[in-house]
Scaffold this active site. Structure first.
Site, PDB file in Angstrom:
ATOM      1  N   GLU A 203      24.503  -0.542  30.123  1.00  0.00           N
ATOM      2  CA  GLU A 203      25.070   0.752  30.491  1.00  0.00           C
ATOM      3  C   GLU A 203      25.629   1.393  29.236  1.00  0.00           C
ATOM      4  OE1 GLU A 203      26.879   0.727  34.899  1.00  0.00           O
ATOM      5  OE2 GLU A 203      28.433   0.988  33.403  1.00  0.00           O
ATOM      6  N   LYS A 204      25.539   2.697  29.145  1.00  0.00           N
ATOM      7  CA  LYS A 204      26.212   3.425  28.069  1.00  0.00           C
ATOM      8  C   LYS A 204      27.707   3.153  28.191  1.00  0.00           C
ATOM      9  CE  LYS A 204      26.452   7.064  25.154  1.00  0.00           C
ATOM     10  NZ  LYS A 204      25.859   6.850  23.831  1.00  0.00           N
ATOM     11  N   ILE A 206      31.223   4.378  28.084  1.00  0.00           N
ATOM     12  CA  ILE A 206      31.967   5.645  28.082  1.00  0.00           C
ATOM     13  C   ILE A 206      33.325   5.356  27.449  1.00  0.00           C
ATOM     14  CG2 ILE A 206      32.740   7.609  29.485  1.00  0.00           C
ATOM     15  CD1 ILE A 206      29.763   7.114  29.833  1.00  0.00           C
ATOM     16  N   HIS A 211      39.649   5.119  34.570  1.00  0.00           N
ATOM     17  CA  HIS A 211      39.101   4.498  35.780  1.00  0.00           C
ATOM     18  C   HIS A 211      39.762   5.173  36.983  1.00  0.00           C
ATOM     19  CE1 HIS A 211      37.887   0.870  38.315  1.00  0.00           C
ATOM     20  NE2 HIS A 211      38.724   1.531  39.087  1.00  0.00           N
ATOM     21  N   LYS A 240      42.641  -4.789  36.055  1.00  0.00           N
ATOM     22  CA  LYS A 240      43.709  -3.810  36.282  1.00  0.00           C
ATOM     23  C   LYS A 240      45.088  -4.448  36.238  1.00  0.00           C
ATOM     24  CE  LYS A 240      40.308  -1.789  39.330  1.00  0.00           C
ATOM     25  NZ  LYS A 240      39.768  -1.866  40.708  1.00  0.00           N
ATOM     26  N   GLU A 292      30.792   1.272  40.374  1.00  0.00           N
ATOM     27  CA  GLU A 292      30.475   0.239  41.364  1.00  0.00           C
ATOM     28  C   GLU A 292      31.189   0.505  42.673  1.00  0.00           C
ATOM     29  OE1 GLU A 292      31.955  -3.723  41.180  1.00  0.00           O
ATOM     30  OE2 GLU A 292      33.894  -3.150  40.367  1.00  0.00           O
ATOM     31  N   ARG A 296      35.146  -4.099  50.255  1.00  0.00           N
ATOM     32  CA  ARG A 296      36.236  -4.931  50.796  1.00  0.00           C
ATOM     33  C   ARG A 296      37.535  -4.170  50.638  1.00  0.00           C
ATOM     34  NH1 ARG A 296      38.615  -6.172  45.793  1.00  0.00           N
ATOM     35  NH2 ARG A 296      37.123  -6.380  44.094  1.00  0.00           N
TER      36      ARG A 296
HETATM   37  P1  ADP Z   1      34.110  -5.343  37.801  1.00  0.00           P
HETATM   38  O1  ADP Z   1      33.158  -5.638  38.917  1.00  0.00           O
HETATM   39  O2  ADP Z   1      34.341  -6.499  36.904  1.00  0.00           O
HETATM   40  O3  ADP Z   1      35.345  -4.658  38.293  1.00  0.00           O
HETATM   41  P2  ADP Z   1      33.310  -2.724  36.731  1.00  0.00           P
HETATM   42  O4  ADP Z   1      31.915  -2.235  36.611  1.00  0.00           O
HETATM   43  O5  ADP Z   1      34.154  -2.123  37.798  1.00  0.00           O
HETATM   44  O6  ADP Z   1      33.282  -4.309  36.898  1.00  0.00           O
HETATM   45  O7  ADP Z   1      34.015  -2.543  35.332  1.00  0.00           O
HETATM   46  C1  ADP Z   1      35.289  -3.064  35.079  1.00  0.00           C
HETATM   47  C2  ADP Z   1      35.959  -2.233  34.000  1.00  0.00           C
HETATM   48  O8  ADP Z   1      35.169  -2.232  32.800  1.00  0.00           O
HETATM   49  C3  ADP Z   1      36.131  -0.760  34.352  1.00  0.00           C
HETATM   50  O9  ADP Z   1      37.302  -0.520  35.096  1.00  0.00           O
HETATM   51  C4  ADP Z   1      36.186  -0.127  32.969  1.00  0.00           C
HETATM   52  O10 ADP Z   1      37.447  -0.303  32.368  1.00  0.00           O
HETATM   53  C5  ADP Z   1      35.185  -0.963  32.190  1.00  0.00           C
HETATM   54  N1  ADP Z   1      33.832  -0.383  32.254  1.00  0.00           N
HETATM   55  C6  ADP Z   1      32.861  -0.657  33.138  1.00  0.00           C
HETATM   56  N2  ADP Z   1      31.739   0.049  32.893  1.00  0.00           N
HETATM   57  C7  ADP Z   1      32.004   0.820  31.825  1.00  0.00           C
HETATM   58  C8  ADP Z   1      31.255   1.767  31.053  1.00  0.00           C
HETATM   59  N3  ADP Z   1      29.990   2.057  31.334  1.00  0.00           N
HETATM   60  N4  ADP Z   1      31.866   2.356  29.987  1.00  0.00           N
HETATM   61  C9  ADP Z   1      33.139   2.061  29.661  1.00  0.00           C
HETATM   62  N5  ADP Z   1      33.892   1.173  30.338  1.00  0.00           N
HETATM   63  C10 ADP Z   1      33.346   0.547  31.407  1.00  0.00           C
HETATM   64  P1  ADP Z   2      40.338  -4.991  42.752  1.00  0.00           P
HETATM   65  O1  ADP Z   2      38.932  -4.550  42.498  1.00  0.00           O
HETATM   66  O2  ADP Z   2      40.715  -5.144  44.173  1.00  0.00           O
HETATM   67  O3  ADP Z   2      41.305  -4.306  41.899  1.00  0.00           O
HETATM   68  P2  ADP Z   2      40.079  -7.344  41.162  1.00  0.00           P
HETATM   69  O4  ADP Z   2      38.934  -6.834  40.355  1.00  0.00           O
HETATM   70  O5  ADP Z   2      41.355  -7.683  40.509  1.00  0.00           O
HETATM   71  O6  ADP Z   2      40.395  -6.446  42.379  1.00  0.00           O
HETATM   72  O7  ADP Z   2      39.548  -8.586  41.990  1.00  0.00           O
HETATM   73  C1  ADP Z   2      40.241  -9.050  43.124  1.00  0.00           C
HETATM   74  C2  ADP Z   2      40.055 -10.519  43.245  1.00  0.00           C
HETATM   75  O8  ADP Z   2      38.712 -10.798  43.531  1.00  0.00           O
HETATM   76  C3  ADP Z   2      40.395 -11.291  42.007  1.00  0.00           C
HETATM   77  O9  ADP Z   2      40.908 -12.523  42.415  1.00  0.00           O
HETATM   78  C4  ADP Z   2      39.053 -11.458  41.329  1.00  0.00           C
HETATM   79  O10 ADP Z   2      39.052 -12.580  40.494  1.00  0.00           O
HETATM   80  C5  ADP Z   2      38.174 -11.631  42.538  1.00  0.00           C
HETATM   81  N1  ADP Z   2      36.794 -11.176  42.412  1.00  0.00           N
HETATM   82  C6  ADP Z   2      36.360  -9.905  42.326  1.00  0.00           C
HETATM   83  N2  ADP Z   2      35.024  -9.853  42.302  1.00  0.00           N
HETATM   84  C7  ADP Z   2      34.589 -11.125  42.375  1.00  0.00           C
HETATM   85  C8  ADP Z   2      33.297 -11.749  42.404  1.00  0.00           C
HETATM   86  N3  ADP Z   2      32.171 -11.051  42.362  1.00  0.00           N
HETATM   87  N4  ADP Z   2      33.244 -13.090  42.486  1.00  0.00           N
HETATM   88  C9  ADP Z   2      34.374 -13.802  42.525  1.00  0.00           C
HETATM   89  N5  ADP Z   2      35.604 -13.290  42.509  1.00  0.00           N
HETATM   90  C10 ADP Z   2      35.724 -11.975  42.440  1.00  0.00           C
HETATM   91 MG    MG Z   3      35.440  -2.792  39.248  1.00  0.00          MG
END
Ligand code: ADP
Ligand code: ADP
Ligand code: MG
Length: 464
Positions: A203-204, A206, A211, A240, A292, A296
């Site tokens: 992904e590019k 940003i 967020h 976060k 994404e 839940r």
């Molecule tokens: P997760 O499933 O681990 O939450 P996300 O795709 O939501 O994965 O990404 C987690 C965090 O990573 C985002 O809240 C942001 O801070 C950073 N991030 C994700 N994608 C990008 C992007 N394309 N460019 C910049 N930062 C990103």
């Molecule tokens: P939110 O998106 O609700 O802010 P977090 O990214 O902090 O939450 O994730 C919430 C909880 O779910 C954390 O305990 C994290 O480790 C877990 N979690 C999130 N996505 C996954 C995944 N794909 N597999 C396993 N654990 C996950």
């Molecule tokens: Mg996320």
């Protein structure tokens, strides 16, 4: 969708979210059945539930992740519904399907929806179908060469992301072509270990984006609503730490556009239940990009509850029982400002290293505008096996300045002894000018932490 009353709910989780679900059950007059591993035998959620059942030893894979065991427990205890909380089995389509096959309502979307939106690559495709702007990015990649070709096309920096990823894991930033091979191998390994699936896409990146995410609710009667947005830009390692609603300083039109985009996606996939659609917002142009769906309830759902007055867990249970939402879009308006601080058992001075152990003292703040959700109390231990969230400290006030003042008071009242926590860092964050201005982006906190860590750095934290 026909109504099917829910009377007995198995809570397939632990910690603060299990407590939160048990409280919703109690408020609604439902019978709650907790499950616990050996590490949680004396946990708060076990005491608060109407019944509690041991499901296995401490490691999650033999307890909170054991689908067969949890479904059998629900059947044996005549449960009508299973609430998965977040993490563990919350986004596991096989678990949702196993519940359905056993005749038990899964409190969440249908298995097929979880599959479609839980995988980041297929969720991006669904967003494009719904005409929701996505971050420029690839399909699933075969190998590092394909990643290299794609990155050359969209330009650096890029992120390599695990399609099955979550919790900030399986993401690598790549600034130059010569870094890509090593990063690809590392991200594949990490994703494989964490999610049992090493699939990556590119992904590019940003840079300096915010967020911003939208809370949605959809029932089985064709009603779908959005409950406004949360800003979750204060992160470390893409996880976060502080969340607030509404997101500060966004133009009203952008808020509307984000809400409408989230609802288009919900309609596209026939969404059912509570969910969150996450976006990145470019603070210079106010362009926004889907990243994404979290299919839940989320950790930070409480800030939306504080500003809208809607009990999201109660709505989830209504939807699972086949009832219509109790609120319509016209009932939703954000009143005031709510901010959440994640109090994790981690040491911010040691690179957020987990700090499990016995909590010798725990004094929680109270008074007007304060809400604390926790699964712990003094004398209990934070086990080393699960995530490090100890408590969520939430504050509400009629405006942002007063919410920050209240946060300062609440954080000063909070005492945790026996384990290191993120509370001292939060006390600094509330006095940080960038946070007070409401202009933090996803890189802000790490930049500040890096600067403050440098010997002889001119950056000094505000005095505690
Ligand atoms: P997760 O499933 O681990 O939450 P996300 O795709 O939501 O994965 O990404 C987690 C965090 O990573 C985002 O809240 C942001 O801070 C950073 N991030 C994700 N994608 C990008 C992007 N394309 N460019 C910049 N930062 C990103
Ligand atoms: P939110 O998106 O609700 O802010 P977090 O990214 O902090 O939450 O994730 C919430 C909880 O779910 C954390 O305990 C994290 O480790 C877990 N979690 C999130 N996505 C996954 C995944 N794909 N597999 C396993 N654990 C996950
Ligand atoms: Mg996320």
């Amino acid at each position: 969708m026909s109504e099917r009353p829910i009377r007995r709910v198995l809570v397939a989780n632990r910690g603060e979210i299990a407590v939160r679900v048990i409280r919703a059950c109690r408020d609604l007059g439902l019978h709650s059945i907790a499950v616990y591993s050996d590490a949680d035998a004396d946990a708060v959620h076990v005491r608060l539930a109407d019944e509690a059942v041991r499901i296995g030893p401490a490691p999650a894979r033999s307890s909170y992740l054991d689908i067969g065991r949890i479904v059998a427990t629900a059947v044996e205890h005549r449960c009508d519904a299973v609430h998965p909380g977040y993490g563990f089995l919350a986004e596991n389509a096989a678990f949702a399907d196993a519940c359905a096959r056993a005749g038990i309502a899964f409190v969440g979307p249908r298995g097929e929806t979880i599959e479609r939106v839980g995988d980041k690559v297929s969720a991006r495709a669904a967003a494009e179908q719904a005409e929701v702007p996505v971050v420029p990015g690839s399909a699933l990649l075969e190998d590092a060469d394909e990643a290299l070709r794609y990155a050359d096309k969209i330009g650096y920096p890029v992120l390599l992301k695990a399609s099955a990823g979550g919790g900030g894991r399986g993401i690598r930033r790549v600034d130059r072509p010569d870094e890509l091979g090593t990063a690809f191998a590392a991200a594949t390994r990490e994703a494989d270990a964490a999610f049992g699936n090493g699939g990556l896409f590119v992904e590019k990146c940003i840079v300096d984006a915010r967020h911003v995410e939208v809370q949605i609710l959809a029932d089985g009667h064709g009603n779908a609503i959005q409950l406004g947005e949360r800003d979750c830009s204060l992160q470390r390692r893409r996880q976060k730490l502080v969340e607030e609603s509404p997101a500060p300083g966004l133009p009203d039109q952008l808020r509307k556009d984000l809400g409408a985009a989230a609802l288009r996606l919900a309609m596209e996939v026939g969404y059912l239940g509570a969910g969150t659609v996450e976006f990145l917002v470019d603070p210079r142009t106010f362009d926004f990009y889907f990243i994404e769906v979290n299919a839940r309830i989320q950790v930070e759902h409480g800030v939306t509850e504080l500003v809208t007055g809607v009990d999201l867990i109660a709505e989830q249970l209504r939807i699972a029982a086949g009832c219509a939402l109790s609120v319509g879009q016209d009932d939703i308006a954000a009143r005031g400002v709510a901010i959440e601080f994640r109090i994790n058992a981690e040491d911010p001075d040691r690179n957020f290293f987990p700090s499990p152990g016995k909590i010798s003292q725990l004094r929680l703040p109270g008074g007007p505008g304060i809400r604390v959700d926790t699964g712990f109390e003094a004398g209990k231990a934070v086990p080393p096996f699960y995530d490090s969230l100890l408590a969520k400290l939430m504050v509400w006030a009629p405006d942002r300045d007063r919410a920050i003042a209240r946060a300062r008071r609440a954080l000063a009242e909070l005492t945790v002894e026996g384990v290191a926590t993120t509370a001292p860092l939060h006390r600094r964050i509330v006095d940080w000018d960038e946070f007070q201005a409401g202009t933090c982006h996803t890189g802000s906190l790490e930049t500040l932490l890096d600067q403050a860590a440098r010997p002889g750095s001119p950056v000094t934290w505000p005095r505690l």
